[in-house]
Design an enzyme around this catalytic site. Structure first.
Site, mmCIF file in Angstrom:
data_model
loop_
_atom_site.group_PDB
_atom_site.id
_atom_site.type_symbol
_atom_site.label_atom_id
_atom_site.label_comp_id
_atom_site.label_asym_id
_atom_site.label_seq_id
_atom_site.Cartn_x
_atom_site.Cartn_y
_atom_site.Cartn_z
ATOM 1 N N ASN A 10 39.759 37.631 39.419
ATOM 2 C CA ASN A 10 39.739 38.783 40.485
ATOM 3 C C ASN A 10 38.542 39.818 40.396
ATOM 4 O OD1 ASN A 10 40.525 40.712 42.326
ATOM 5 N ND2 ASN A 10 42.173 41.454 41.300
ATOM 6 N N TRP A 11 37.659 39.387 41.513
ATOM 7 C CA TRP A 11 36.543 40.247 41.387
ATOM 8 C C TRP A 11 36.525 41.569 41.783
ATOM 9 C CZ3 TRP A 11 32.252 35.996 42.523
ATOM 10 C CH2 TRP A 11 32.018 35.211 41.826
ATOM 11 N N LYS A 12 37.641 41.883 42.361
ATOM 12 C CA LYS A 12 38.048 43.182 43.055
ATOM 13 C C LYS A 12 36.697 43.622 43.946
ATOM 14 C CE LYS A 12 40.797 44.246 39.257
ATOM 15 N NZ LYS A 12 41.661 45.295 38.610
ATOM 16 N N HIS A 95 48.694 43.248 44.695
ATOM 17 C CA HIS A 95 48.257 43.580 43.566
ATOM 18 C C HIS A 95 48.403 45.049 43.661
ATOM 19 C CE1 HIS A 95 45.168 45.114 40.887
ATOM 20 N NE2 HIS A 95 45.115 43.703 40.286
ATOM 21 N N GLU A 97 46.699 47.410 42.816
ATOM 22 C CA GLU A 97 45.857 48.688 43.490
ATOM 23 C C GLU A 97 46.152 48.572 44.954
ATOM 24 O OE1 GLU A 97 42.189 46.679 41.696
ATOM 25 O OE2 GLU A 97 43.022 47.425 39.875
ATOM 26 N N GLU A 167 51.527 41.603 36.220
ATOM 27 C CA GLU A 167 50.476 42.433 35.809
ATOM 28 C C GLU A 167 51.121 43.970 35.338
ATOM 29 O OE1 GLU A 167 46.540 40.888 37.178
ATOM 30 O OE2 GLU A 167 47.421 42.199 38.663
ATOM 31 N N GLY A 173 42.935 47.099 33.556
ATOM 32 C CA GLY A 173 41.818 47.947 33.214
ATOM 33 C C GLY A 173 41.614 48.702 32.326
ATOM 34 N N SER A 213 43.994 43.360 31.308
ATOM 35 C CA SER A 213 42.981 43.299 30.159
ATOM 36 C C SER A 213 43.285 41.904 29.480
ATOM 37 C CB SER A 213 43.383 44.418 29.115
ATOM 38 O OG SER A 213 43.301 45.867 29.817
ATOM 39 N N GLY A 234 40.517 40.478 35.441
ATOM 40 C CA GLY A 234 39.625 41.412 36.303
ATOM 41 C C GLY A 234 38.329 41.531 35.742
ATOM 42 N N GLY A 235 38.081 42.508 34.827
ATOM 43 C CA GLY A 235 37.008 43.011 34.333
ATOM 44 C C GLY A 235 36.129 41.774 33.763
HETATM 45 P P1 PGA Z 1 41.677 43.605 34.337
HETATM 46 O O1 PGA Z 1 42.251 43.525 35.664
HETATM 47 O O2 PGA Z 1 41.517 42.249 33.693
HETATM 48 O O3 PGA Z 1 40.470 44.310 34.185
HETATM 49 O O4 PGA Z 1 42.844 44.380 33.444
HETATM 50 C C1 PGA Z 1 43.403 42.428 36.040
HETATM 51 C C2 PGA Z 1 43.882 42.557 37.406
HETATM 52 O O5 PGA Z 1 43.781 43.598 38.084
HETATM 53 O O6 PGA Z 1 44.136 41.752 38.127
#
Ligand code: PGA
Length: 251
Positions: A10-12, A95, A97, A167, A173, A213, A234-235
């Site tokens: 997930n590149w956000k 998600h 967010e 999640e 994050g 994470s 994500g990251g």
């Molecule tokens: P993260 O994000 O790996 O940076 O914790 C995961 C996500 O939000 O899908």
């Protein structure tokens, strides 16, 4: 039931079109084991370009959200046929967010899941508890509500049409990962609940991803759990080196 592992990036809200093409091309540089699926979810603006980069490969293109309507006066939204037109076959929905920063609620998320399925996109329905909810012993209650509401009125022909991502909000994050025991406990709870909502056969086909994470250092242990069928990253998905290590997790 053998479920094919899915490693999803997930590149956000990261990458220009050129950066996205470069990242996708770098990910394709190392061979992807044939026993697993890989999905990349760049921002909307880069979907079409990344689709071209991925063409001829087995990597699946996904989007980060979708509207339930096909077209019309819905400023700022993107419809399922538009995503398909851009080359997508999966879409992340709900998600944390979207839920926490943009106030998306279960009802909206349910409509998005329905819209995606109706047009043949595989929804990756995200659910997760906050730290306060976990500390107040509300984890299972919150997850049950999010899962039941997100899937309200939605029928499935088979479990491959749906992906669920657990999640925990406190792990996204933050560098804090759920322990493998915490992840497995929740995933098993979700699979049992899916068996109640649908039926056992379907529940055993639905892939349940863990997100929060995930790194090359913890992916092997997470993936060793019976009900952890993949990772939503994500990251660590923003660098080809780390994402390739995640894709190549050891069984
Ligand atoms: P993260 O994000 O790996 O940076 O914790 C995961 C996500 O939000 O899908």
């Amino acid at each position: 039931m053998q479920r094919r592992p899915l490693l999803a990036g997930n590149w956000k809200m990261h990458t220009t079109i050129a950066e996205a093409e470069k990242l996708a091309a770098a990910i394709l540089q190392s061979p992807i084991p044939t026993d697993r699926d890989v999905m990349l979810a760049p921002p909307f603006t880069a979907l079409n370009a990344v689709s071209r980069t991925l063409s001829g490969s087995s990597v699946i293109l996904g989007a980060q959200n979708v509207c339930w309507e096909v077209k019309g006066a819905f400023t700022g939204e993107i419809s399922p046929p538009m995503l398909k037109d851009a080359g997508c076959s999966m879409v992340i929905i709900g998600h944390s967010e979207r839920r926490h920063i943009f106030a998306e609620n279960d009802e909206m998320i349910n409509k998005r899941v329905n819209g995606a399925l109706h047009h043949g996109l595989i929804p990756v329905l995200c659910i997760g508890e906050t730290l306060d909810e976990r500390q107040a012993d509300q984890t299972f209650k919150v997850l049950e509500k999010q899962l039941r509401n997100g899937l309200n009125g939605i029928s499935l022909e088979n479990g491959e049409q749906l992906i669920v991502a657990y999640e925990p909000v406190w792990a996204i994050g933050t560098g804090k990962t759920a322990t493998v025991e915490q992840a497995q406990e929740v995933h098993l709870f979700l699979r049992d609940l899916l068996a109640v909502i649908y039926e056992k056969n379907i529940a055993s086909q639905i892939r349940i991803l863990y997100g929060g994470s995930v790194t090359p250092d913890n992916v092997d242990e997470l993936m060793s759990q019976n009900d952890v069928d993949g990772a939503l990253v994500g990251g660590a998905a923003l660098k080809a080196e780390s994402f390739n290590l995640i894709i190549n997790f050891k069984k």
